[in-house]
Design an enzyme around this catalytic site. Sequence first.
Site, PDB file in Angstrom:
ATOM      1  N   LYS A  63      88.982  -9.968  17.405  1.00 12.73           N
ATOM      2  CA  LYS A  63      89.528  -8.617  17.227  1.00 12.73           C
ATOM      3  C   LYS A  63      90.507  -8.629  16.056  1.00 12.73           C
ATOM      4  O   LYS A  63      91.582  -9.213  16.137  1.00 12.73           O
ATOM      5  CB  LYS A  63      90.224  -8.134  18.490  1.00 12.73           C
ATOM      6  CG  LYS A  63      90.669  -6.688  18.424  1.00 12.73           C
ATOM      7  CD  LYS A  63      91.271  -6.223  19.739  1.00 12.73           C
ATOM      8  CE  LYS A  63      91.650  -4.756  19.650  1.00 12.73           C
ATOM      9  NZ  LYS A  63      92.649  -4.489  18.606  1.00 12.73           N
ATOM     10  N   ARG A  84      90.121   6.504  10.896  1.00 10.32           N
ATOM     11  CA  ARG A  84      89.694   6.974  12.205  1.00 10.32           C
ATOM     12  C   ARG A  84      90.234   8.372  12.505  1.00 10.32           C
ATOM     13  O   ARG A  84      89.539   9.215  13.039  1.00 10.32           O
ATOM     14  CB  ARG A  84      90.170   6.013  13.298  1.00 10.32           C
ATOM     15  CG  ARG A  84      89.657   6.404  14.690  1.00 10.32           C
ATOM     16  CD  ARG A  84      90.519   5.806  15.812  1.00 10.32           C
ATOM     17  NE  ARG A  84      90.634   4.366  15.737  1.00 10.32           N
ATOM     18  CZ  ARG A  84      89.752   3.525  16.259  1.00 10.32           C
ATOM     19  NH1 ARG A  84      88.677   3.981  16.866  1.00 10.32           N
ATOM     20  NH2 ARG A  84      89.939   2.235  16.165  1.00 10.32           N
ATOM     21  N   LYS A 138      81.108  -7.173  23.582  1.00 13.93           N
ATOM     22  CA  LYS A 138      80.176  -6.049  23.590  1.00 13.93           C
ATOM     23  C   LYS A 138      78.874  -6.455  24.276  1.00 13.93           C
ATOM     24  O   LYS A 138      78.420  -7.596  24.122  1.00 13.93           O
ATOM     25  CB  LYS A 138      79.854  -5.600  22.157  1.00 13.93           C
ATOM     26  CG  LYS A 138      81.063  -5.183  21.336  1.00 13.93           C
ATOM     27  CD  LYS A 138      80.677  -4.885  19.891  1.00 13.93           C
ATOM     28  CE  LYS A 138      81.884  -4.477  19.068  1.00 13.93           C
ATOM     29  NZ  LYS A 138      81.533  -4.253  17.640  1.00 13.93           N
TER      30      LYS A 138
END
Length: 747
Positions: free
Chosen positions: A115, A136, A299
Amino acid sequence: MAADARAEAQGLTTRILELRDAYYELDTVLVSDEEYDRMLRRLEELERLHPELQSQDSPTQTVGGRAQTTLFAPVEHAERMLSLDNVFSFEAFEAWAAKIERDAGRRVDYLCELKIDGLAINLRYENGVLVTAATRGDGVVGEDVTENIRHIPAITQRLSGAGPFPPVVEVRGEVFFPVAKFEELNANQQAAGERVFANARNAASGSLRQKAEGKNPAQRRLMRDRLGRLRMLVHGIGAWPNPPVATQSGVYELLRSWGLPTSAHGRVFGTVQEAADFIGRSAERRDTVEHEIDGVVIKVDELVLHDELGATSRAPRWAIAYKYPPEQVNTKLLDIVVSVGRTGRATPFAVMEKVKVAGSEVRQATLHNQDVVKAKGVLIGDTVVLRKAGDVIPEVLGPVVELRDGTEREFAMPTDCPECGTPLAPAKEGDIDLRCPNAEFCPAQVRGRVEHIGSRGGLDIEALGEVAAAALTQPRFPERAPLPTEAGLFGLRLEDLFPIEVVVRDSETGLPKLTETGVEKVDAPFRRRRQKKDGAFDPEAEAFDGDEIAVPSKSAIELLANLRAARTKPLWRILVSLNIRHVGPVAARALADHFGSLDAIRAASRDELAAVDGVGGIVADAVLSWFEIGWHCEIVENWARDGVQFAIPGHPGPGRADTGGGVLSGLTVVATGSLEGYTREAAQEAIVAAGGKAASSVSKKTDFVAAGPGAGSKLAKAEELGVRVLDAAQFTILVEQGPGALPEVAE
């Protein structure tokens, strides 16, 4: 429903939105990830127990921050950029994985990747060519940073490989400073006497979200140099209906074949235990990775399961972020100093020997209040254990007692304000925190409020930052500060700025910097030496032109120009800049849209204020209390005298903006993309001022959609539903004259 549940939910909503604004708009982290998640989970619990509390714009239903800065044009993402839910233990991760496999009805493969602690970016490629790059934002609309992105070496402008490339594909990733590049950047900042960045994420965000316009050639070169040090790794896709691969790892292989940079550290595992082992191994070697990491993202690898598992309103169910506990180091506690913020709170800070922790050098950390200092048991001179909560906020955990040598001493909380000498006291009985009650004139509080006025969440005045705020409120000379309070801000003149001298302070400790001879360094930020191009001094000239030696600096001229422009900023920004407790951007927008003017807000009763959607009782009480203080009213009077506009032009009056009284009465309008002549917020305010409803999504109830370049799914939805689409010129006609003045639609 119990009134205390509503009050708690409103308080949590206000605080969470403040934290999001600080993180996404101001690049500032105020609490740890664990504390933020605790508040969010509590709000989710309250909304589950009391469904009537949940609204569409609740933090539990939204993502990221609001793309509200005026520096960049808004860009609508073709597919929403969701966030990730977090877990902080192996037990929580295993519980998530068990639910995944239970819902999928079979064992699944997990793609694990580091991450990156960076800035999320969306790249839009059309037929293989980079068209736009956006932050974003709120997950639906971000900021257009395309021109800056083009300076980052790792980002390809045109996809390579055999193709064919999809007509439209969104590629998501993280922009970051490699650890070595970040250290170089801070070394350069320190050598130039500039403020160093607290961490690599702040540096990446600050470097990417800057404009070249208005900068001199040297500043533009510095800007390009910073951008050139940035890197990007892609970790997913957005809009792409049918990718020709079956797995997320297959997506990465395809993106690599197109020349896009992906992480070399990702792995696919067939069991939960293998994924857990990867999480553990990655934690042990986190210091060997080129970029900062704060955990592992896990994921589900199979793409078909992404659709089956779906997503909540803010995060996919098929992915989770495992956040690492923060790193710990030892350092020496040199002193404990007390600072006073804009709310008057007196906060002890630990001043330590510089030490590197979680990727950046730290010299100070908050100790919150005198009770926390006592509870931690630290003495001045101790060796202390330091960590970064959430790998961002420095936190002193406690002393290493066995290393004490007897020279340590206890900290004594001052009884008087270190800034103005007023006796400190709790705000109310039972409070632990001590505050300076001299709110009107305490220079530290005035400085904090002035800095807040200039912030992105306030009036967004680029020239009114930390340095300018300190110069205006706490100068070395003149003895009387140009701004004893913020009431005189919009009446400042060049003559007021010109003589100011300030002590140059260390950006980390706040202590004065010294010359080689031990004298405090002094700077005059608002004047520079007169040059031949400036001409000779004319004492008879009408306009102020300095003196025989110096002329006003560019900073002085820019500050006054920025202040003139800020007088007509949207009403909600003016409300935020008044520093009313609990009135952040969300509540300010709600108040401005409903009432239309400060006079109407001031005249409203508590019930009328609390009834406004997005306000509530806590904010209503704060607004009423603010106007009960005389010097607050003097601020409003002085600002109004100096040209600040406290009303939305053409607003029909309290409660009538969307129920009648304007040319758009009863109509719903959606603004999307970059409308020439309008920021996103200005377009929305124009709709409201004309009596219409400014909606955020297109539906059968939408009457018009105003669309500019960068319009995405909203434009497609409007065309699908047959809603009339307007350009910027037609939008202006609509809000000024109404729908009857629009030209006929050609058949």
